[in-house]
Write a protein that holds these residues in place. Structure first.
Motif, PDB file in Angstrom:
ATOM      1  N   TRP A 161      31.349  25.573  39.466  1.00 57.98           N
ATOM      2  CA  TRP A 161      32.416  25.529  38.477  1.00 57.98           C
ATOM      3  C   TRP A 161      32.768  24.080  38.136  1.00 57.98           C
ATOM      4  CZ3 TRP A 161      34.133  29.705  35.945  1.00 57.98           C
ATOM      5  CH2 TRP A 161      33.959  30.974  36.521  1.00 57.98           C
ATOM      6  N   LEU A 162      33.139  23.861  36.897  1.00 60.29           N
ATOM      7  CA  LEU A 162      33.773  22.609  36.497  1.00 60.29           C
ATOM      8  C   LEU A 162      34.749  22.902  35.362  1.00 60.29           C
ATOM      9  CD1 LEU A 162      32.428  21.567  33.607  1.00 60.29           C
ATOM     10  CD2 LEU A 162      30.590  20.812  35.099  1.00 60.29           C
ATOM     11  N   ASP A 210      31.408  21.224  24.879  1.00 63.48           N
ATOM     12  CA  ASP A 210      32.290  20.957  23.739  1.00 63.48           C
ATOM     13  C   ASP A 210      33.450  21.954  23.664  1.00 63.48           C
ATOM     14  OD1 ASP A 210      30.970  23.240  22.977  1.00 63.48           O
ATOM     15  OD2 ASP A 210      30.067  22.374  21.164  1.00 63.48           O
ATOM     16  N   LYS A 211      33.637  22.729  24.736  1.00 56.09           N
ATOM     17  CA  LYS A 211      34.733  23.702  24.764  1.00 56.09           C
ATOM     18  C   LYS A 211      35.584  23.485  26.004  1.00 56.09           C
ATOM     19  CE  LYS A 211      32.298  27.321  22.180  1.00 56.09           C
ATOM     20  NZ  LYS A 211      31.825  28.725  22.196  1.00 56.09           N
ATOM     21  N   ASN A 212      36.881  23.652  25.842  1.00 57.73           N
ATOM     22  CA  ASN A 212      37.797  23.465  26.962  1.00 57.73           C
ATOM     23  C   ASN A 212      37.763  24.662  27.912  1.00 57.73           C
ATOM     24  OD1 ASN A 212      38.682  20.970  26.053  1.00 57.73           O
ATOM     25  ND2 ASN A 212      40.344  21.846  24.851  1.00 57.73           N
ATOM     26  N   GLY A 213      38.226  24.397  29.147  1.00 56.31           N
ATOM     27  CA  GLY A 213      38.349  25.462  30.129  1.00 56.31           C
ATOM     28  C   GLY A 213      37.331  25.344  31.241  1.00 56.31           C
ATOM     29  N   TRP A 214      37.242  26.427  32.026  1.00 55.01           N
ATOM     30  CA  TRP A 214      36.315  26.481  33.152  1.00 55.01           C
ATOM     31  C   TRP A 214      34.920  26.898  32.684  1.00 55.01           C
ATOM     32  CZ3 TRP A 214      37.188  24.572  37.815  1.00 55.01           C
ATOM     33  CH2 TRP A 214      38.501  24.384  38.247  1.00 55.01           C
ATOM     34  N   HIS A 215      33.909  26.277  33.278  1.00 50.75           N
ATOM     35  CA  HIS A 215      32.523  26.590  32.967  1.00 50.75           C
ATOM     36  C   HIS A 215      31.728  26.625  34.268  1.00 50.75           C
ATOM     37  CE1 HIS A 215      33.258  25.534  28.669  1.00 50.75           C
ATOM     38  NE2 HIS A 215      34.057  24.619  29.196  1.00 50.75           N
TER      39      HIS A 215
END
Length: 227
Positions: A161-162, A210-215
């Motif tokens: 996760w990041l 390029d998108k906010n949040g958790w990935h």
């Protein structure tokens, strides 16, 4: 044995033989006895003395490259040990970049390195040590480490996760490399340099977001063996 050590060894032998011949010609039997004893000691040291060499190199590095000079906040996997928690390699982080704040932050997915900045940032830490031991206790290895915030593993790839918080319309490229290199060798002094054996895992994350949040992102695991 290296070329230099062979030269030193033969130089010592030649000197002892020359001194022995001179003393023998002068009928210095006691001194000849001493020289013979020294010669035996040299042979024992070079052909009988067992030694051990251990070394390690732990490193952790991050490169952050945003597409625009905008503020961002990241939570990235840090080096972690199941025995001690946050790994000691994280204690001496070197940070290059302007207006950067770096700290360790506990998240719902595990321990993270929180980075807040507005431009390119490079972060690096390294633990390096080696020791050759002939007497006494050998050097102890530090704790092994892996990357925290693990989601799942499979087929030589860990998924971690990041978290990313960037301005709208921008993206950020993240490169993270971490490796635990350890080596060991042993043998008699006459055979130096000894054949080295080592095993180390290396983790590599390369992603652009390029998108906010958790990935979740893949960390390629490379296990190399040196012998």
């Amino acid at each position: 044995m290296t070329g230099m050590m062979w030269i030193i060894f033969f130089f010592i032998v030649v000197i002892l033989l020359v001194i022995t011949k001179i003393l023998f010609d002068r009928n210095k039997k006691k001194f000849v006895t001493v020289i013979v004893v020294l010669f035996i000691v040299v042979l024992v040291v070079f052909f009988g003395l067992e030694g051990e060499n251990r070394w390690y190199n732990y490193h952790y590095g991050i490169m952050i490259e945003p597409t625009a000079l905008q503020e961002y906040e990241l939570y990235l996997p840090l080096a972690f040990s199941s025995d001690v928690g946050v790994h000691p390699v994280m204690d001496e982080l070197q940070v290059e970049g302007e207006n950067v704040q770096v700290d360790i932050y506990n998240t719902v997915h595990g321990s993270a390195l929180r980075i807040r900045g507005s431009g390119e940032v490079e972060i690096y830490s390294e633990m390096v040590k080696g020791k050759t031991t002939f007497f006494g206790d050998p050097m102890e290895y530090p704790e092994d480490f892996k990357l925290d915030m693990l989601d799942h593993s499979g087929s030589g790839v860990d998924h971690h996760w990041l978290f990313v918080n960037i301005s709208e319309g921008t993206s950020i490229r993240i490169t993270l490399n971490a490796a635990c290199e350890k080596g060991y060798s042993s043998g008699k002094m006459i055979s130096m340099p000894w054949e080295e054996e080592g095993l180390w895992p290396a983790y590599t994350i390369e992603t652009a977001i390029d998108k906010n949040g958790w990935h979740t992102v893949p960390a390629v695991i490379g296990n190399e063996t040196a012998s």
